[in-house]
Design an enzyme around this catalytic site. Structure first.
Site, mmCIF file in Angstrom:
data_model
loop_
_atom_site.group_PDB
_atom_site.id
_atom_site.type_symbol
_atom_site.label_atom_id
_atom_site.label_comp_id
_atom_site.label_asym_id
_atom_site.label_seq_id
_atom_site.Cartn_x
_atom_site.Cartn_y
_atom_site.Cartn_z
ATOM 1 N N ASN A 1 57.518 63.358 32.597
ATOM 2 C CA ASN A 1 58.920 63.253 32.997
ATOM 3 C C ASN A 1 59.593 62.171 32.148
ATOM 4 O OD1 ASN A 1 61.105 64.085 34.777
ATOM 5 N ND2 ASN A 1 60.925 62.081 35.747
ATOM 6 N N CYS B 1 66.216 59.045 36.365
ATOM 7 C CA CYS B 1 66.834 60.127 35.592
ATOM 8 C C CYS B 1 67.679 61.030 36.505
ATOM 9 C CB CYS B 1 65.771 60.923 34.844
ATOM 10 S SG CYS B 1 66.426 61.944 33.498
ATOM 11 N N ASP C 1 59.310 67.442 33.757
ATOM 12 C CA ASP C 1 59.531 68.390 32.660
ATOM 13 C C ASP C 1 58.317 69.268 32.460
ATOM 14 O OD1 ASP C 1 61.457 66.009 32.060
ATOM 15 O OD2 ASP C 1 62.210 67.780 31.008
HETATM 16 C C1 RUB Z 1 65.508 65.223 32.254
HETATM 17 C C2 RUB Z 1 64.342 64.866 33.103
HETATM 18 C C3 RUB Z 1 64.290 65.451 34.485
HETATM 19 C C4 RUB Z 1 63.448 66.739 34.416
HETATM 20 C C5 RUB Z 1 63.540 67.515 35.718
HETATM 21 O O1 RUB Z 1 65.340 64.817 30.917
HETATM 22 O O2 RUB Z 1 63.421 64.178 32.703
HETATM 23 O O3 RUB Z 1 63.681 64.575 35.377
HETATM 24 O O4 RUB Z 1 63.904 67.561 33.367
HETATM 25 O O5 RUB Z 1 64.857 67.976 35.903
HETATM 26 P P1 RUB Z 1 66.499 65.157 29.841
HETATM 27 P P2 RUB Z 1 65.138 69.279 36.797
HETATM 28 O O6 RUB Z 1 67.761 64.558 30.365
HETATM 29 O O7 RUB Z 1 65.992 64.535 28.577
HETATM 30 O O8 RUB Z 1 66.567 66.659 29.721
HETATM 31 O O9 RUB Z 1 64.545 68.985 38.125
HETATM 32 O O10 RUB Z 1 66.626 69.427 36.831
HETATM 33 O O11 RUB Z 1 64.432 70.436 36.148
#
Ligand code: RUB
Length: 414
Positions: free
Chosen positions: A279, A200, A269
Site C-alpha cells: 500500500n 492515503c 494496492d
Molecule cells: C493509493 C493507495 C490506496 C490503494 C487502495 O495510491 O495506496 O490506499 O490504492 O485504494 P495512489 P482503493 O494514490 O498512488 O494511487 O481502496 O480506492 O482501491
C-alpha cells in the site's frame, strides 16, 4: 544535436542525437532516437512538452517514448487518454484504476475500426497493454484487464464487440458490489464512538466507514496527510462531507496520535500470497508503530487486489515516481547551492555558466528516491477485510488459490 517537432502534433519525430527528457514516472530518460530506438517517436499533446536546451527537452507530464513498431493505430484515443490519466494519477487508487481500465476496454470495443475478428482481438490486446504499462504496483489493473479479455468471445466482430462490452460492464458492477459487501463486513469491526487513523485515500477503507455510519455509529478520524501527493486531503474532504470530525496530521505525527486511535484503517494496492500488504508508502511504518502501541491494523481490500503472481514466488514491483513530487526544481537548486533561480534558465549564473546548462538537475551527487508504495509484513496486520469475509493475513493464500487457481497469464494471453 537537434530536435524537431510541430506544436500540436500527436507524434513528434526527432533527428539523430542523444536527448534527455523527463516523464511523469521517470525523472530523466536519455535516448538516441535513430540509434537505440530506430524510428522512435515521442507521443505528446501540444503544450505538454517544451524545449529546454539544444539537446535536452523537459516534458511536463505523461509523455512516453514509444518505438514505432509497438504503436498500434487500432488503439482508440480514449484508451490512450485513460492510460495517460492513470500514469499521471489524475485517475488513482487501485479500485478506481481497475474501474477505469474496464471502462476503457469497453470504449475500445465500441469504437474499434477492425473489420476482422483477428484485427479486433489484436487491437483489444494492444489497448490492454497500453493500460497495463501505466502503473506497476496496483494489481487490480491487470486483474481487471484479464477479467474483461477472458469474457471476449464470438466468431464475428459484432459478437466480439458485444461480449467485450457486456463483460466490462459486468466487471464494473461486480467491483461496486464487492466494495459494498466489503464495507458491511468491515463496519462490523467498528464500534460506536471509535476513532480510526487513516493513511492515503482508499475507497475500500471508506466503504467500511460509510457502512458503519449508515448503521448509526458515531466515528472520528485522524487522517495522515500522506506525503508526497497528500492524498490524505481527499480522505479528509470526503469524511467531512459525511460529517465525520477529522483531525489532519502530518505523517511524522502518526505515532504520537496512535494513543487516540482505536483502529488503523488502510486500503491496499496488492495483497501477496503470504499476506503481505502493499500500500501507499508509509503504511508499513504506521503498522509497526500501531503494533507497538497495541492498535489493531485493519486492511480493506477487495479480492481484485490479490496478486496471483505471488503464489508462484514472484514479487510485487514497487513503483518509483518522479523525484519532483518530492523536491521541486527550485528546491533542488537551493540544496545544490546553485545560486541561480532555477526558473530563470535564460541568463548566465554567477560563475558565468550559460543559464540553459545550469538546470536544476545538474547536481548528479544529489539523489532523490520516490517509491510510491511499501510492503507491510503480515505479522503487523490484524485483519484483511474482503467482500468474501475478513481473514488473518496468513490465511489469505487459501482464498487466493480458490479465486485464481495457479494460472497467472499476462492479461492479453487470456
Ligand atoms: C493509493 C493507495 C490506496 C490503494 C487502495 O495510491 O495506496 O490506499 O490504492 O485504494 P495512489 P482503493 O494514490 O498512488 O494511487 O481502496 O480506492 O482501491
Amino acid at each position: 544535436m537537434f530536435a524537431e517537432w510541430n506544436d500540436g502534433d500527436e507524434r513528434v519525430d526527432f533527428a539523430c542525437g542523444t536527448y534527455s527528457m523527463r516523464t511523469a514516472d521517470c525523472s530523466v530518460v536519455r535516448f538516441e532516437p535513430r540509434q537505440r530506438h530506430p524510428d522512435a517517436t515521442v507521443k505528446a499533446d501540444g503544450d505538454r512538452f517544451r524545449r529546454e536546451t539544444a539537446d535536452s527537452i523537459l516534458f511536463s507530464s505523461g509523455v512516453q517514448l514509444v518505438p514505432m513498431a509497438e504503436v498500434d493505430p487500432g488503439v482508440v484515443p480514449a484508451v490512450e487518454s485513460t492510460a495517460e490519466d492513470i500514469a499521471a494519477m489524475r485517475i488513482r487508487g487501485a479500485a478506481t484504476i481497475a474501474d477505469a481500465a474496464a471502462a476503457a476496454l469497453e470504449t475500445q470495443a465500441e469504437r474499434a475500426d477492425a473489420d476482422t475478428p483477428a484485427a479486433f482481438r489484436r487491437q483489444l490486446r494492444a489497448a490492454a497493454r497500453t493500460l497495463y504499462e501505466t502503473r506497476p504496483t496496483a494489481v487490480s489493473l491487470p486483474n481487471a484487464l484479464r477479467y474483461v479479455l477472458r469474457g471476449t468471445a464470438g466468431e464475428t466482430v459484432a459478437d466480439l464487440r458485444a461480449s467485450t462490452i457486456a463483460r466490462a460492464e459486468q466487471f464494473q458492477r461486480e467491483l461496486a458490489q464487492a466494495q459494498d459487501n466489503l464495507g458491511e463486513i468491515g463496519a462490523n469491526r467498528l464500534r460506536d464512538g471509535d476513532t480510526v487513523l487513516t493513511h492515503c485515500h482508499s475507497t475500500d477503507a471508506l466503504a467500511c466507514l460509510d457502512a458503519a455510519l449508515e448503521d448509526g455509529k458515531a466515528l472520528e478520524a485522524i487522517v495522515k496527510e500522506t506525503r508526497p501527493r497528500k492524498q490524505g486531503h481527499i480522505t479528509a474532504r470526503e469524511l467531512r462531507e459525511r460529517g465525520v470530525p477529522v483531525t489532519l496530521i502530518v505523517d511524522n505525527a502518526a505515532r504520537r496520535y496512535l494513543d487516540d486511535a482505536d483502529h488503523v484503517l488502510v486500503g491496499a494496492d496488492s495483497i501477496a500470497a503470504d499476506g503481505s500488504v502493499i500500500n501507499k508508502i508509509g503504511t508499513s511504518g504506521l503498522a509497526v508503530n500501531a503494533r507497538e502501541r497495541g492498535v489493531p491494523v485493519m486492511v480493506a481490500a477487495q479480492t481484485i487486489k490479490f496478486h496471483p503472481d505471488t503464489m508462484t514466488g514472484h514479487t510485487v514491483e514497487i513503483e518509483s515516481r518522479d523525484e519532483r513530487e518530492v523536491l521541486t526544481d527550485e528546491e533542488r537548486a537551493a540544496i545544490s547551492g546553485d545560486g541561480a533561480d532555477a526558473t530563470d534558465t535564460g541568463g548566465a549564473d554567477a560563475e558565468g555558466r550559460d543559464g540553459d546548462e545550469s538546470t536544476a538537475t545538474s547536481d548528479e551527487g544529489l539523489t532523490v528516491e520516490n517509491p510510491a508504495f511499501d510492503v507491510t509484513p503480515p505479522r503487523y496486520v490484524d485483519a484483511i477485510v474482503t467482500e468474501r469475509g475478513q481473514f488473518p493475513p496468513e490465511s489469505i493464500v487459501i482464498l487466493m488459490r480458490e479465486l485464481f487457481g495457479e494460472t497467472t497469464d499476462e492479461p492479453w494471453d487470456a
